[in-house]
Design a protein around this motif. Structure first.
Motif, mmCIF file in Angstrom:
data_model
loop_
_atom_site.group_PDB
_atom_site.id
_atom_site.type_symbol
_atom_site.label_atom_id
_atom_site.label_comp_id
_atom_site.label_asym_id
_atom_site.label_seq_id
_atom_site.Cartn_x
_atom_site.Cartn_y
_atom_site.Cartn_z
ATOM 1 N N THR A 80 120.466 130.702 77.860
ATOM 2 C CA THR A 80 120.708 131.904 79.051
ATOM 3 C C THR A 80 119.576 131.994 79.910
ATOM 4 O OG1 THR A 80 122.004 133.752 79.317
ATOM 5 C CG2 THR A 80 120.347 134.141 77.695
ATOM 6 N N ASP A 81 119.950 132.811 81.141
ATOM 7 C CA ASP A 81 118.808 132.975 81.887
ATOM 8 C C ASP A 81 118.209 134.384 81.427
ATOM 9 O OD1 ASP A 81 117.118 133.476 84.121
ATOM 10 O OD2 ASP A 81 118.341 132.552 85.316
ATOM 11 N N TRP A 82 117.040 134.343 80.678
ATOM 12 C CA TRP A 82 116.579 135.682 80.433
ATOM 13 C C TRP A 82 115.954 136.617 81.357
ATOM 14 C CZ3 TRP A 82 118.417 137.240 75.892
ATOM 15 C CH2 TRP A 82 118.857 136.170 74.796
ATOM 16 N N LYS A 83 115.601 135.757 82.243
ATOM 17 C CA LYS A 83 115.089 136.787 83.534
ATOM 18 C C LYS A 83 116.276 137.639 84.268
ATOM 19 C CE LYS A 83 111.500 133.622 84.804
ATOM 20 N NZ LYS A 83 111.031 132.642 85.851
ATOM 21 N N GLU A 103 117.004 140.512 81.228
ATOM 22 C CA GLU A 103 115.995 141.487 81.431
ATOM 23 C C GLU A 103 116.124 142.442 82.645
ATOM 24 O OE1 GLU A 103 112.343 139.449 81.505
ATOM 25 O OE2 GLU A 103 112.524 138.682 79.457
ATOM 26 N N LYS A 104 116.737 142.175 83.533
ATOM 27 C CA LYS A 104 117.090 143.039 84.742
ATOM 28 C C LYS A 104 118.387 144.116 84.545
ATOM 29 C CE LYS A 104 114.475 139.941 87.829
ATOM 30 N NZ LYS A 104 114.608 138.964 89.256
ATOM 31 N N VAL A 105 119.300 143.888 83.677
ATOM 32 C CA VAL A 105 120.482 144.530 83.791
ATOM 33 C C VAL A 105 120.377 145.827 83.141
ATOM 34 C CG1 VAL A 105 121.744 142.373 83.636
ATOM 35 C CG2 VAL A 105 121.277 143.544 81.549
ATOM 36 N N GLU A 106 121.136 146.640 83.467
ATOM 37 C CA GLU A 106 121.251 147.929 82.681
ATOM 38 C C GLU A 106 121.583 147.882 81.414
ATOM 39 O OE1 GLU A 106 120.699 150.896 84.274
ATOM 40 O OE2 GLU A 106 120.197 149.852 86.221
ATOM 41 N N PRO A 107 121.074 148.993 80.723
ATOM 42 C CA PRO A 107 121.303 148.938 79.089
ATOM 43 C C PRO A 107 122.639 148.839 78.893
ATOM 44 C CG PRO A 107 119.540 150.507 79.684
ATOM 45 C CD PRO A 107 120.068 150.012 81.174
ATOM 46 N N ASP A 108 123.467 149.380 79.334
ATOM 47 C CA ASP A 108 124.886 149.196 78.833
ATOM 48 C C ASP A 108 125.497 147.867 79.123
ATOM 49 O OD1 ASP A 108 124.865 149.831 81.777
ATOM 50 O OD2 ASP A 108 127.205 150.299 81.691
#
Length: 217
Positions: free
Chosen positions: A153-156, A159-164
């Motif tokens: 997957t695109d981990w970059k 890493e930018k999404v909100e916790p939920d």
């Protein structure tokens, strides 16, 4: 976050039952609709409120009307495309979880259920976070799990999404069992879901390590 309120959510909904496809509020689920009965369901939704309920199926020998779990998630079609061969490609935006009350009798080719949202109304509110969610630790564990299963997957972006969204998206895409995914869906709060997904991922990682003792508590 949606501005949907309780009065706008239908008490009887069309259901798309799908094995191993868990769906959460505030996530996007892309679907390729090709069966005639579900193409009809999409067409009916597009001509009304654009809402469809997603729910996991249990193991069942009845392919026409498989047994389903009691909790699913209502979604709204955000965009759609009809292909040259008649399929519908849709993006469903998760709104709120529901619990099935009973199945409605209709002459339609797809199934409709009467549902309640009472125990999941917090899904409509903006989630407040605290330091109990260790996002970086969860991502690190998810990376290890993906490596074990040779997934990418695109981990970059992750890493930018909100916790939920991180917790819910990982719950959707990780190679968990049907029952594990259902447990994640039914977790009351995002903190409970975070605890559970960490436990499940730990279980898979430890189980893949020959030198570790695999225990279930």
């Amino acid at each position: 976050m949606t501005t949907l309120n309780k009065k706008e959510i239908p008490q009887q909904i069309s259901i798309f039952p799908l094995a191993n496809a868990v769906f959460f509020p505030n996530t996007i689920l892309p679907l390729n609709i090709f069966e005639p009965r579900y193409k009809k369901m999409v067409e009916d939704a597009l001509s009304s409120d654009k809402m469809i309920g997603m729910i996991q199926t249990k193991q069942s020998y009845n392919l026409k009307k498989p047994e389903v779990f009691s909790v699913g998630c209502l979604g709204k079609i955000e965009n759609h495309t009809k292909t040259a061969d008649g399929r519908y490609l849709i993006n469903l935006k998760g709104l709120i979880r529901f619990r099935i009350l009973d199945e409605a009798e209709t002459d339609l080719p797809y199934r409709k259920f009467r549902v309640t949202y009472d125990e999941f109304l917090d899904d409509l509110e903006k989630i407040k976070f605290n330091d109990k969610i260790d996002v970086l630790q969860l991502i690190d564990k998810a990376r290890k799990l993906f490596k074990i299963h040779q997934l990418s997957t695109d981990w970059k972006i992750v890493e930018k999404v909100e916790p939920d969204q991180l917790i819910n998206s990982l719950s959707m895409i990780c190679p968990f069992s049907v029952s594990e995914k259902q447990g994640l869906l039914e977790a009351k709060t995002i903190l409970e879901r975070n605890l559970l997904i960490n436990q499940i991922i730990n279980f898979y990682i430890i189980g893949n390590n020959p030198g570790s003792e695999r225990q279930i508590h």
